[in-house]
Structures are given as C-alpha cells and as structure tokens.
Design an enzyme around this catalytic site. Structure first.
Site, PDB file in Angstrom:
ATOM      1  N   ASP A   7       0.880  -1.164   0.000  1.00  0.00           N
ATOM      2  CA  ASP A   7       0.000   0.000   0.000  1.00  0.00           C
ATOM      3  C   ASP A   7       0.920   1.217   0.000  1.00  0.00           C
ATOM      4  OD1 ASP A   7      -2.195   1.712   0.210  1.00  0.00           O
ATOM      5  OD2 ASP A   7      -2.215   1.598   2.395  1.00  0.00           O
ATOM      6  N   GLU A  67      -1.598  -1.442  -4.655  1.00  0.00           N
ATOM      7  CA  GLU A  67      -2.829  -0.686  -4.827  1.00  0.00           C
ATOM      8  C   GLU A  67      -2.587   0.441  -5.821  1.00  0.00           C
ATOM      9  OE1 GLU A  67      -5.743  -0.232  -1.498  1.00  0.00           O
ATOM     10  OE2 GLU A  67      -5.132   1.867  -1.699  1.00  0.00           O
ATOM     11  N   ASP A 139      -2.039   0.899   7.387  1.00  0.00           N
ATOM     12  CA  ASP A 139      -1.366   0.740   6.094  1.00  0.00           C
ATOM     13  C   ASP A 139      -0.972  -0.721   5.865  1.00  0.00           C
ATOM     14  OD1 ASP A 139      -1.317   3.559   5.283  1.00  0.00           O
ATOM     15  OD2 ASP A 139       0.024   3.806   6.986  1.00  0.00           O
TER      16      ASP A 139
END
Length: 161
Positions: A7, A67, A139
């Site tokens: 991420d 992502e 996260d």
C-alpha cells in the site's frame, strides 16, 4: 506462493506478506516502511527504495500486488503518492517480481464484499481471513488486503482454462 502486498505512500508504505496455497491463506509478516517527513523528496524516495529492496531481499516473495493511485482532493498529495507508487513498481521490477495492480474499490470488494467499505471494515475482514495475525497498523492492513485480493485473482485465473 509468497505474495507481497503493498500500500504505497510517501510517508508510510504498508506491506503484508502472505502464503497462498489454493484458497488457503497464511499470514507470514507485515509492517510499515517510513520515510523522514523533513527530508527532501528525492531523499525520501531513495529511502523508500532502499527499505523495500531490503524487505524483498529478506522475505523473497514470489509475486507482489500494489494498490493503484486514487485521486485525492489535494493534487500535491496525489502526485507524491504516484511518485511513491512508481518507486514501489520499479523496485519490484528490478527484483524481477511480477506485480498485480488493483484499484482500492476492487480490493474492498474482494475482501469485504463492498467496494465502498470503510478502512475499519477492511481491517476487520483481514483479521478474519488471517486469524491471529498481529497487524502493524492501517497501512499494513491495507497491504494485506491487496495481497489477499491478488491471491484470490491468481487462484481464479488458474481455474479458468
């Protein structure tokens, strides 16, 4: 197969490592890569690259998933996020790791069943899917969700002739 979920973020990049064997998932590790908020942008990007290179060398993932960038209200934040994401993709490519890329809505849909799910819901489902996993923060939870999504997509692709 060891899947590294990422991420990306300039301040904090979450990471999560899972092992996928068909539909069975097992948590291996997770954490956060942080950069010095007072350092100049080029130094922060270099620090992110160095930390990720060390992580990949230590954990030796088979594949990775990242992502995709979503557009923030603040264009500067979006640009910084994109630059951090570029570093993550570059480091994975240099390590010869194939990378799957997933939109945040797709990750939420895959893990929670709702593309508009809140972070808290994603975190809760990650805990259900990886029971007992000590998660290093939001996260890291998002990174594990990205890894889970990649595992599901890889398993589905193997079943489709």
């Amino acid at each position: 197969m060891k899947i590294l979920g990422l991420d990306p973020g300039l301040g904090t990049t979450g990471w999560g490592l899972i092992e996928a064997d068909g539909n069975r998932l097992r948590h291996l590790a997770n954490g956060q890569l942080k950069t010095d908020t007072h350092a100049p942008l080029p130094r922060r990007l270099a620090a992110l690259a160095e930390q990720l290179e060390a992580l990949i060398a230590e954990q030796r993932p088979t594949t990775a998933a990242v992502e995709e960038v979503f557009v923030n209200k603040n264009p500067q934040s979006t640009l910084k996020l994109g630059q951090a994401r570029g570093v993550v993709l570059m480091v994975a490519a240099r390590a010869e790791i194939e990378v799957g890329e997933y939109a945040a809505r797709l990750v939420k849909k895959a893990v929670v069943g709702n593309g508009n799910a809140e972070k808290v819901q994603v975190h809760a489902m990650v805990l259900r899917l990886l029971p007992g996993a000590p998660i290093a923060g939001p996260d890291a939870a998002d990174a594990l969700a990205v890894a889970i999504t990649h595992a599901h997509h890889l398993a589905s692709n193997r079943r489709i002739p």
